[in-house]
Design a protein around this motif. Sequence first.
Motif, PDB file in Angstrom:
ATOM      1  N   ALA A 166      -3.836   3.829  -5.215  1.00  0.00           N
ATOM      2  CA  ALA A 166      -2.921   3.166  -6.150  1.00  0.00           C
ATOM      3  C   ALA A 166      -2.512   1.787  -5.648  1.00  0.00           C
ATOM      4  O   ALA A 166      -2.303   1.589  -4.443  1.00  0.00           O
ATOM      5  N   LYS A 167      -2.392   0.855  -6.570  1.00  0.00           N
ATOM      6  CA  LYS A 167      -1.942  -0.494  -6.222  1.00  0.00           C
ATOM      7  C   LYS A 167      -0.592  -0.840  -6.842  1.00  0.00           C
ATOM      8  O   LYS A 167       0.141  -1.671  -6.303  1.00  0.00           O
ATOM      9  N   LEU A 168      -0.283  -0.234  -7.976  1.00  0.00           N
ATOM     10  CA  LEU A 168       0.971  -0.506  -8.674  1.00  0.00           C
ATOM     11  C   LEU A 168       1.664   0.806  -9.015  1.00  0.00           C
ATOM     12  O   LEU A 168       1.013   1.819  -9.265  1.00  0.00           O
ATOM     13  N   ASP A 198       1.129   0.950   0.649  1.00  0.00           N
ATOM     14  CA  ASP A 198       0.861  -0.433   0.234  1.00  0.00           C
ATOM     15  C   ASP A 198       0.757  -0.540  -1.291  1.00  0.00           C
ATOM     16  O   ASP A 198      -0.248  -1.007  -1.842  1.00  0.00           O
ATOM     17  N   ILE A 199       1.802  -0.108  -1.960  1.00  0.00           N
ATOM     18  CA  ILE A 199       1.878  -0.119  -3.422  1.00  0.00           C
ATOM     19  C   ILE A 199       2.964  -1.097  -3.860  1.00  0.00           C
ATOM     20  O   ILE A 199       4.040  -1.157  -3.256  1.00  0.00           O
ATOM     21  N   ILE A 200       2.696  -1.854  -4.901  1.00  0.00           N
ATOM     22  CA  ILE A 200       3.685  -2.778  -5.467  1.00  0.00           C
ATOM     23  C   ILE A 200       4.498  -2.032  -6.520  1.00  0.00           C
ATOM     24  O   ILE A 200       3.939  -1.434  -7.446  1.00  0.00           O
ATOM     25  N   VAL A 229       8.647  -4.855  -1.346  1.00  0.00           N
ATOM     26  CA  VAL A 229       7.576  -4.084  -1.992  1.00  0.00           C
ATOM     27  C   VAL A 229       7.434  -4.331  -3.485  1.00  0.00           C
ATOM     28  O   VAL A 229       6.487  -3.827  -4.095  1.00  0.00           O
ATOM     29  N   GLY A 230       8.344  -5.083  -4.103  1.00  0.00           N
ATOM     30  CA  GLY A 230       8.195  -5.163  -5.548  1.00  0.00           C
ATOM     31  C   GLY A 230       9.043  -6.182  -6.254  1.00  0.00           C
ATOM     32  O   GLY A 230       9.680  -7.055  -5.644  1.00  0.00           O
TER      33      GLY A 230
END
Length: 390
Positions: A166-168, A198-200, A229-230
């Motif tokens: 997963a990225k987002l 490492d997910i936004i 992180v976001g």
Amino acid sequence: MEEARRIQALPPYLFARIDEKIAEAKAKGVDVISLGIGDPDLPTPDHIIDKLVKAARNPVNHRYPSYAGMLEFRQAVAEWYKRRSNIVIDPQKEVVSLIGSKEGIAHIAFCYLNPGDIALIPDPGYPVYGVGTALAGGVPYALPLKEENGFLPELDRIPEEIAHKAKLMFLNYPNNPTGAIADESFYMKVIAFAKKYDIIICHDGPYSEIAFNGYKPLSFLEVPGAKDVGIEFHSMSKTYNMTGWRIGWAAGNARVIEALGRIKSNIDTGVFQAIQEAAIEGLLGNQDIIGENRKIYQERQDIVIEGLTALGWTVESPKATIYVWPRVPKGFTSASFCELVLDKTGVVITPGNSYGEYGEGYFRISLTTNTKRLREALQRLQDNFGKFEF
């Protein structure tokens, strides 16, 4: 004229379908009461409109605007966060203007998802999270929001292989459609999860100012580590009754904001500067509208809860948002119940499965209709159905 596969796979947009059903009913002479779309019926405050009129007469504003948004607008956003939540935001690096937050939510997927990459999507949830992911070639992975868990995703149930890919992750509290809320301990778990894999985190917070009985929703950005992180999406739409003006922002992690601004600069040319000036007036000017809106929506919520209770429902009053999220009665699916209600009463409610698989068994009522019509809608239900069984 073959359409691209990305378009062929897209379903009709939820609220476009609702508009069609309303038009069909009206064509048959039905007096439709729509409790479907979350579009405030309340007017934009006069001081914001006056600022727009004045700014629109300034020829300077008739040229292309700044791609990232006027610095003055981004400064106003930073001041709004500071005043509301004591959050320090760098207006030059940590804010980008949006043509409404919906646009930015769709475009963030293009910044980070390669074909086959995964985005974690709340289910039920705002359809654009999944649509933007799919258009970018990504794969939506549903995070079930279940009533027994307070409509919060269970992060520890996400498989390791999914988390690593997963990225987002999209989140939205106060939540549409469920009305659920999230506390700091939940956000701390989210931040730790995002750092581990490492997910936004893309937090959608447009309902933060519509809360009741003294409850003050958290901004994701006020939780320690959130900016690591976001980002948070927000808009003028619900807070200042400006849905049609199409202006919002994203704020938070500077690298993510820069990436979103970069893709936008290649796709659009920003928000009309007169509208940005009006938005500045909204953010920094008289804030009475926020308290006035809360009183109005509280009254409407009370009418709906009382009416549903008389019809057999047991429904808790949401602490925030402009929605009520009841279960459908026995013997119905979300779609069959909403269709029956429209056919029998002319009242439009939104089936829960329109927001995802885990929305099945529920429907959404929007509080964007005046008290007289709300009472009439509930009376029509009472006259046609009496009490439901659950």
